[in-house]
Design a protein around this motif. Structure first.
Motif, PDB file in Angstrom:
ATOM      1  N   ARG A 286     -36.729  13.911  16.457  1.00  0.00           N
ATOM      2  CA  ARG A 286     -36.515  13.697  15.023  1.00  0.00           C
ATOM      3  C   ARG A 286     -37.605  12.850  14.380  1.00  0.00           C
ATOM      4  NH1 ARG A 286     -30.061  13.034  13.684  1.00  0.00           N
ATOM      5  NH2 ARG A 286     -29.398  15.013  14.583  1.00  0.00           N
ATOM      6  N   ILE A 287     -38.154  11.881  15.138  1.00  0.00           N
ATOM      7  CA  ILE A 287     -39.067  10.931  14.496  1.00  0.00           C
ATOM      8  C   ILE A 287     -40.536  11.186  14.796  1.00  0.00           C
ATOM      9  CG2 ILE A 287     -37.265   9.172  14.617  1.00  0.00           C
ATOM     10  CD1 ILE A 287     -39.001   7.772  16.784  1.00  0.00           C
ATOM     11  N   PHE A 288     -40.849  12.045  15.794  1.00  0.00           N
ATOM     12  CA  PHE A 288     -42.244  12.169  16.217  1.00  0.00           C
ATOM     13  C   PHE A 288     -43.159  12.590  15.072  1.00  0.00           C
ATOM     14  CE2 PHE A 288     -45.867  14.605  17.832  1.00  0.00           C
ATOM     15  CZ  PHE A 288     -46.448  13.656  18.659  1.00  0.00           C
ATOM     16  N   PHE A 289     -42.846  13.692  14.413  1.00  0.00           N
ATOM     17  CA  PHE A 289     -43.748  14.176  13.364  1.00  0.00           C
ATOM     18  C   PHE A 289     -43.712  13.324  12.102  1.00  0.00           C
ATOM     19  CE2 PHE A 289     -43.606  18.018  16.016  1.00  0.00           C
ATOM     20  CZ  PHE A 289     -44.971  18.211  16.162  1.00  0.00           C
ATOM     21  N   PRO A 290     -42.550  12.787  11.673  1.00  0.00           N
ATOM     22  CA  PRO A 290     -42.601  11.840  10.552  1.00  0.00           C
ATOM     23  C   PRO A 290     -43.456  10.619  10.852  1.00  0.00           C
ATOM     24  CG  PRO A 290     -40.366  12.650  10.827  1.00  0.00           C
ATOM     25  CD  PRO A 290     -41.154  13.175  11.991  1.00  0.00           C
ATOM     26  N   VAL A 291     -43.366  10.079  12.091  1.00  0.00           N
ATOM     27  CA  VAL A 291     -44.182   8.920  12.457  1.00  0.00           C
ATOM     28  C   VAL A 291     -45.659   9.307  12.500  1.00  0.00           C
ATOM     29  CG1 VAL A 291     -44.717   7.309  14.323  1.00  0.00           C
ATOM     30  CG2 VAL A 291     -42.344   7.726  13.687  1.00  0.00           C
ATOM     31  N   LEU A 292     -45.960  10.484  13.047  1.00  0.00           N
ATOM     32  CA  LEU A 292     -47.340  10.966  13.075  1.00  0.00           C
ATOM     33  C   LEU A 292     -47.879  11.129  11.656  1.00  0.00           C
ATOM     34  CD1 LEU A 292     -49.788  12.097  14.614  1.00  0.00           C
ATOM     35  CD2 LEU A 292     -48.681  14.347  14.567  1.00  0.00           C
ATOM     36  N   ASP A 293     -47.080  11.727  10.784  1.00  0.00           N
ATOM     37  CA  ASP A 293     -47.500  11.902   9.386  1.00  0.00           C
ATOM     38  C   ASP A 293     -47.736  10.558   8.718  1.00  0.00           C
ATOM     39  OD1 ASP A 293     -47.307  14.600   9.702  1.00  0.00           O
ATOM     40  OD2 ASP A 293     -45.429  14.839   8.593  1.00  0.00           O
ATOM     41  N   ALA A 294     -46.845   9.596   8.987  1.00  0.00           N
ATOM     42  CA  ALA A 294     -46.989   8.266   8.391  1.00  0.00           C
ATOM     43  C   ALA A 294     -48.287   7.607   8.852  1.00  0.00           C
ATOM     44  CB  ALA A 294     -45.787   7.396   8.753  1.00  0.00           C
TER      45      ALA A 294
END
Length: 653
Positions: A286-294
């Motif tokens: 759930r958090i991998f791509f949002p964290v990468l985008d951030a």
């Protein structure tokens, strides 16, 4: 009586119906009786059996005593020389019963027999043949050695990977999905151990059969489809706990105290390891791509700030304070990615248009807020715009790259999945195609005929013998087999032959509106009325929940005014808090017709239902059922708002 077939059912009516259809065909070749034991299902399973299969011997329990107890109920009443325990989420070939009975007749040393099982896509299920889960075997499986060396005689004993799946062999453990046993053997070694509520009882009984001096065989000369797991969600932590607890019961019963203690230690370690891994994987997904985008956005804002500061500010003696990078930029990024979240940019498959839409929504929000905040917090709008532009380029760029690289999370297969081929007679194919076209937006539905005469019919794109070429030429993503016209053997043959085509397979039972399929060995089967699940799509579920919260807060703030517009005022106040704390939702299905043929996606209990939009009309249950279907299929937030507006006085229900 040669054979007694026993099926224990719990809330899988449509699977049971398809299973009984295949069993009916298979019993034409052997003298057999069929038992169904229903463990207090609430999905009208009992009524379906009585109506469509009056010849079946039915035991309708008033509670759920468990798998072992239910099977034993029928075994005690059965009259067959052989007893077959069969899961309801299976389909047997027409000659399956004849072949297995002939084999048992020819092998007097055989106490039990299992067959080759495939999932709903034709993939071989390794649990078709298993070894005894001793502490050593359990250790190899828990720590992954069995997966690394599946064909090793030392490490691969759990699924006996070193045995050829196409050859008949002696095995230790039979699968409870298809467990054929000699009645004489059961009389000697005993029935299923009722200590096991679910799972483990097949291992226990298989072991007792071998202790009784008999052999268990794996027999691959006939096959069954086993959809695996509609009754239970096998990827869940609760499944892992229940299954491994059953293993502990088995160990304490059959192993020495020392071995049982070691086994229990391993199992308890496995439970916590699997549970922890499952939770960690879920969070990471759930958090991998949002964290990468951030991280990518922060890097862009930082570099733009550095350039802007050195080019324009430092020469004039000014610069951005630490507050900007530590707080302001993270707030910008949170708003931008919040927009991406709300527009479905983090729903799989990840799609660039949703990303762009979300970033656009985010920057508009930032610029509106920019005009409202104090002057000392207003930093350069140029950096905001440049940073967002960096987001458009960088985030879209790596998504395109991953899509080109074939990463599944970024490949949108919806277009291909909407291209469907229906295989069967023209009459039945048209019936199924009609169901699909009425309830799913498809880009293409082609009929695949059975003989040369069918080729001349409208919408026929080829014949069954050409299915592989049809899939390739027409870019078919889903094949639906008409069970009325095709034997189970033919369907399984086609699934196995076309395994490498990347196509989903489903089966349309005769005279049924349900279509049954299994997308992968790891996914529990799905049973659905084609595309009635708009309301369960991640973006709609998220928006519906946000709307519930927003309306509940609004109702609380305006309660002194609006409470006089509601009939049941105390009920209204109670409903506000029930919805706010996710015990209810403001709008859901009309429950009086929820037992319809179509299985709708699950929703929390609703305060209102689609019928509340027609408060001045007396609607029949049939009409309300159709409204349920339309609500699920065509769900929009505006639909909920319209129902709430028109049925406002009933918000205290």
């Amino acid at each position: 009586m040669k054979l007694s077939v026993i099926i224990v059912n719990y809330n899988v009516k449509h699977f049971l119906e398809q299973c009984l259809n295949s069993v009916h065909q298979a019993t034409q070749h052997v003298d057999a009786e069929v038992w169904v034991v229903d463990n207090n299902s609430v999905d009208q399973s009992v009524e379906m059996v009585r109506e469509k299969f009056p010849e079946v011997l039915l035991i309708a329990n008033k509670d759920n005593p468990g798998f072992s107890v239910a099977n034993n109920q029928a075994i005690k009443k059965s009259k067959g020389e052989y007893v077959l325990l069969l899961n309801p989420d299976t389909i047997v070939e027409e000659l399956t019963f004849k072949k297995v009975v002939d084999f048992m007749d020819a092998h007097s040393d055989a106490g039990g027999l299992g067959v080759k099982m495939v999932d709903g896509n034709g993939n071989f299920l390794p649990e078709s043949k298993r070894g005894l889960p001793t502490p050593a075997v359990a250790f190899y499986k828990i720590f992954g050695l069995a997966a690394i060396f599946p064909k090793s005689k030392t490490f691969g004993k759990y699924h006996l990977g070193y045995l050829d799946k196409e050859e008949t062999n002696e095995i230790e453990v039979l699968s409870g999905a298809f467990m054929l046993m000699r009645k004489k053997t059961l009389d000697e070694v005993g029935l299923l151990d009722e200590t096991f509520f679910m799972y483990g009882e097949d291992i226990d009984l298989s072991y007792r059969i071998t202790l009784g001096g008999y052999k268990n065989y794996y027999f691959p000369e006939t096959r069954i489809i086993h959809y695996k797991g509609e009754s239970t969600k096998k990827a869940s932590v609760s499944y892992v706990f229940t299954f491994y607890q059953a293993m502990i019961i088995f160990a304490k019963k059959h192993f020495s105290l020392r071995y049982a203690s070691l086994f229990t230690l391993l199992i308890n370690f496995a439970i916590y390891m699997r549970a922890g891994a499952s939770i960690a994987k879920r969070i990471l997904n759930r958090i991998f791509f949002p964290v990468l985008d951030a991280g990518i956005l922060y890097f862009g804002f930082y570099m733009i700030k550095q350039y802007w500061e050195q080019t324009w500010l430092i020469p004039t003696g000014s610069y951005y304070p630490p507050l900007y990078l530590h707080y302001i930029v993270p707030i910008y990024i949170s708003i931008l990615l919040g927009g991406v979240l709300l527009t479905g940019g983090y729903d799989k498959p990840y799609q660039v248009p949703k990303l762009v839409k979300g970033l656009f929504f985010g920057i508009i929000t930032i610029l509106v807020m920019y005009a409202l905040i104090p002057d000392n917090y207003r930093y350069s709008r140029a950096i905001i715009i440049a940073g967002t532009f960096w987001g458009f380029i960088s985030l879209s760029g790596y998504r395109f790259a991953l899509q080109l690289a074939g990463v599944s999370a970024f490949n949108n297969e919806e277009a291909r999945k909407n291209r469907i081929a229906v295989l069967g007679s023209i009459e039945e194919s048209n019936r199924v195609a009609g169901l699909i076209s009425n309830m799913k937006q498809t880009s293409f539905i082609g009929l695949v005929g059975l003989d040369e005469q069918d080729r001349k019919q409208e919408n026929v794109i080829g014949l069954a013998a050409q299915l592989q070429d049809i899939i390739r030429v027409y870019s078919i993503g889903e094949v639906i087999f008409c069970a009325k016209d095709l034997s189970a053997q033919h369907i399984i043959d086609q699934m196995i032959q076309l395994q490498d085509q990347g196509v989903d397979y489903k089966i349309a039972p005769q005279e049924s509106m349900a279509i049954i399929g299994s997308n992968s060995i790891n996914a529990h089967s799905d049973l659905f009325m084609i595309e009635v699940d708009s309301v369960s799509k991640p973006q709609n579920k998220r928006n519906k929940r946000l709307m519930d919260i927003a309306l509940s807060i609004l109702f609380l703030l305006t309660l002194p005014i609006i409470i006089w517009m509601v009939k049941d005022k105390l009920g209204f106040i109670k409903n506000i808090f029930c919805v706010l704390f996710s015990r209810k939702t403001w709008v859901a299905y009309y429950l009086g017709s929820i037992d319809q043929e179509v299985k709708l996606p699950n929703l929390k209990k609703g305060v209102l239902n689609p019928g509340n939009a027609f408060t001045k009309e007396d609607l029949s249950d049939d009409t309300l059922s159709r409204l349920n279907l339309l609500y699920s299929r065509d769900y929009k937030i505006t639909t909920d708002l319209e129902i709430i507006w028109k049925g406002f006085s009933f918000l205290g229900n």
